[in-house]
Design an enzyme around this catalytic site. Structure first.
Site, mmCIF file in Angstrom:
data_model
loop_
_atom_site.group_PDB
_atom_site.id
_atom_site.type_symbol
_atom_site.label_atom_id
_atom_site.label_comp_id
_atom_site.label_asym_id
_atom_site.label_seq_id
_atom_site.Cartn_x
_atom_site.Cartn_y
_atom_site.Cartn_z
ATOM 1 N N GLU A 33 0.820 -1.215 0.000
ATOM 2 C CA GLU A 33 0.000 0.000 0.000
ATOM 3 C C GLU A 33 0.851 1.261 0.000
ATOM 4 O O GLU A 33 0.530 2.234 -0.669
ATOM 5 C CB GLU A 33 -0.952 -0.003 1.200
ATOM 6 C CG GLU A 33 -2.040 -1.067 1.145
ATOM 7 C CD GLU A 33 -2.930 -0.936 -0.085
ATOM 8 O OE1 GLU A 33 -2.977 0.152 -0.685
ATOM 9 O OE2 GLU A 33 -3.559 -1.950 -0.446
ATOM 10 N N TYR A 116 -6.223 6.795 3.711
ATOM 11 C CA TYR A 116 -6.354 5.755 2.706
ATOM 12 C C TYR A 116 -5.659 4.467 3.143
ATOM 13 O O TYR A 116 -6.251 3.380 3.136
ATOM 14 C CB TYR A 116 -5.797 6.185 1.339
ATOM 15 C CG TYR A 116 -5.581 4.972 0.489
ATOM 16 C CD1 TYR A 116 -6.655 4.334 -0.114
ATOM 17 C CD2 TYR A 116 -4.327 4.352 0.410
ATOM 18 C CE1 TYR A 116 -6.493 3.151 -0.809
ATOM 19 C CE2 TYR A 116 -4.159 3.173 -0.272
ATOM 20 C CZ TYR A 116 -5.242 2.575 -0.884
ATOM 21 O OH TYR A 116 -5.087 1.396 -1.540
ATOM 22 N N ASP A 134 -9.472 6.388 -2.664
ATOM 23 C CA ASP A 134 -8.297 6.779 -3.442
ATOM 24 C C ASP A 134 -8.761 7.393 -4.755
ATOM 25 O O ASP A 134 -9.950 7.642 -4.956
ATOM 26 C CB ASP A 134 -7.395 5.566 -3.682
ATOM 27 C CG ASP A 134 -7.978 4.611 -4.722
ATOM 28 O OD1 ASP A 134 -9.223 4.611 -4.882
ATOM 29 O OD2 ASP A 134 -7.217 3.889 -5.364
ATOM 30 N N CYS A 195 -16.983 1.867 -21.040
ATOM 31 C CA CYS A 195 -18.414 1.943 -20.740
ATOM 32 C C CYS A 195 -19.231 0.890 -21.498
ATOM 33 O O CYS A 195 -20.245 0.411 -20.994
ATOM 34 C CB CYS A 195 -18.943 3.340 -21.067
ATOM 35 S SG CYS A 195 -18.191 4.658 -20.087
#
Length: 360
Positions: A33, A116, A134, A195
């Site tokens: 992370e 985060y 994020d 999309c």
DNA sequence: AATCCGGGGAC
DNA sequence: GTCCCAGGATT
């Protein structure tokens, strides 16, 4: 199927096979992370593997010197992450006997662990129901609900947190958090999002408005300021070996605790004589005979808020100056051992200052 | 709230 | 060239 389950289903089918996804070790989760803060997976992957190999657990990391951690981090950028990670490792070893704090609130107290990262570690490693927020999550939610609020403002973050808290799957927060981030990274991308194949198409307000490219709404970016850097590459032979001067950047600011050359920084462009008559050249040379053997072309180095226009002045001396403080004299053959920023690394490579054995 | 802090990859 | 990335700390 609701949004949360749709994201999780998509994730199970499309997720990348990444090393930190096959572990529950909070140390490895934390390492990944921090490395991935403001860093793409492809860029951080090699560094993650390197760190896990060199520092298999938090005890190895805490036992290392800060300089070694910085050296391993070299080239990745945002070097405060490396210093904070090392500091956090010390805290975990000393205060918690090497056991990672198991809650969001406790993780948040560690250096370099912000909202985060604390949410990511607590949810992924411990199953705490805490939504991550994020850049990916902001983009996905901003489009789903056609949010007018600027996602990087305080109000925008509050809004996004509220929405994410509603959406998160309380039965599996770890998978939900990773799913929505992976969805943003692979399908709901900043440009050319997928999309047409999106399983959330019918739920997406931005899509129905044909305004996908108008989201997320963001604050105006601060302008990048220019700065002129004049580096002095001062070389001389000492004990039969070619040396140069290095500068250990101990003051706060950019590249702290890393190494570069003696530097004259200016808000505007300078002529060559001005560079040599000003500090630090005036102090280093101090009436010694010298030879300017080369002045490099401009090296343009872009930071997140600076554009550094840099020239390197290669200066040959017949011997080491009487006083080189605060600089240190280093054999050219040893440069590779010091953590240096990319700008310096680029110059060293281009000038072939390095010798066999110099590696990143 | 604004600014500082790196580097790289996609377009 | 522009944008932005599994952000955090400081002021």
């Amino acid at each position: 199927m609701n949004i949360s389950q749709t994201l999780i289903s998509w994730y199970q089918l499309n997720k990348r096979d990444l090393p930190w996804r096959s572990t529950h070790d909070p140390y490895c989760i934390c390492l990944s992370e921090v490395i991935l803060q403001q860093t793409r997976v492809n860029q951080g992957l090699e560094y993650y593997n390197r760190f896990v190999e060199r520092f298999p657990d938090v005890f190895f990391l805490a036992a290392a010197t800060e300089e070694e951690v910085l050296k391993l981090w070299q080239g990745l950028g945002y070097y405060s992450r490396a210093r904070n990670l090392h500091h956090a490792a010390h805290m975990i070893v000393q205060k918690f006997n090497g056991v990672f704090p198991p809650t969001y609130a406790e993780l948040l107290k560690l250096n370099g662990i912000g909202e985060y990262t604390a949410a990511a570690i607590s949810s992924i490693a411990y199953g705490e129901v805490k939504p991550v927020l994020d850049g990916n999550v902001a983009r996905v939610l901003s489009r789903l609900y056609a949010l007018q609020e600027q996602v990087d403002s305080a109000a925008g973050k509050k809004l996004l947190n509220g929405i994410a808290s509603q959406l998160i799957d309380p039965a599996d927060p770890a998978t939900f958090n990773q799913a929505i981030m992976e969805f943003g990274a692979l399908l709901c991308t900043p440009r050319n999002p997928g999309c047409e194949t999106c399983p959330l198409q019918s739920s997406c307000l931005a899509f129905s408005l044909k305004r996908v490219n108008d989201y997320p709404v963001k604050l105006a970016r601060t302008v990048v300021k220019e700065r002129y850097f004049y580096y002095l590459v001062v070389t001389f032979v000492k004990q039969g070996e070619l040396h140069l001067l290095l500068n250990h950047r101990n003051s706060i600011g950019i590249w702290r605790k890393m190494y570069d050359f003696p530097l004259l920084e200016s808000p505007g462009e300078l002529e060559y004589p001005a560079v040599l008559s000003a500090q630090p050249a005036s102090i280093i040379l101090n009436d010694m005979p010298f030879e300017i053997s080369a002045i490099s072309d401009e090296y343009i180095h872009i930071l997140s808020h600076r554009k550094l226009i840099t020239r390197f002045f290669k200066i040959k001396l017949q011997r080491q100056p009487e006083s080189i403080q605060p600089y240190i004299a280093v054999p050219v053959s040893q440069i590779g051992k010091y953590p240096i920023p990319r700008l310096i690394d680029r110059y060293i490579r281009a000038e072939k200052l390095l010798v066999p054995g110099y590696t990143l």
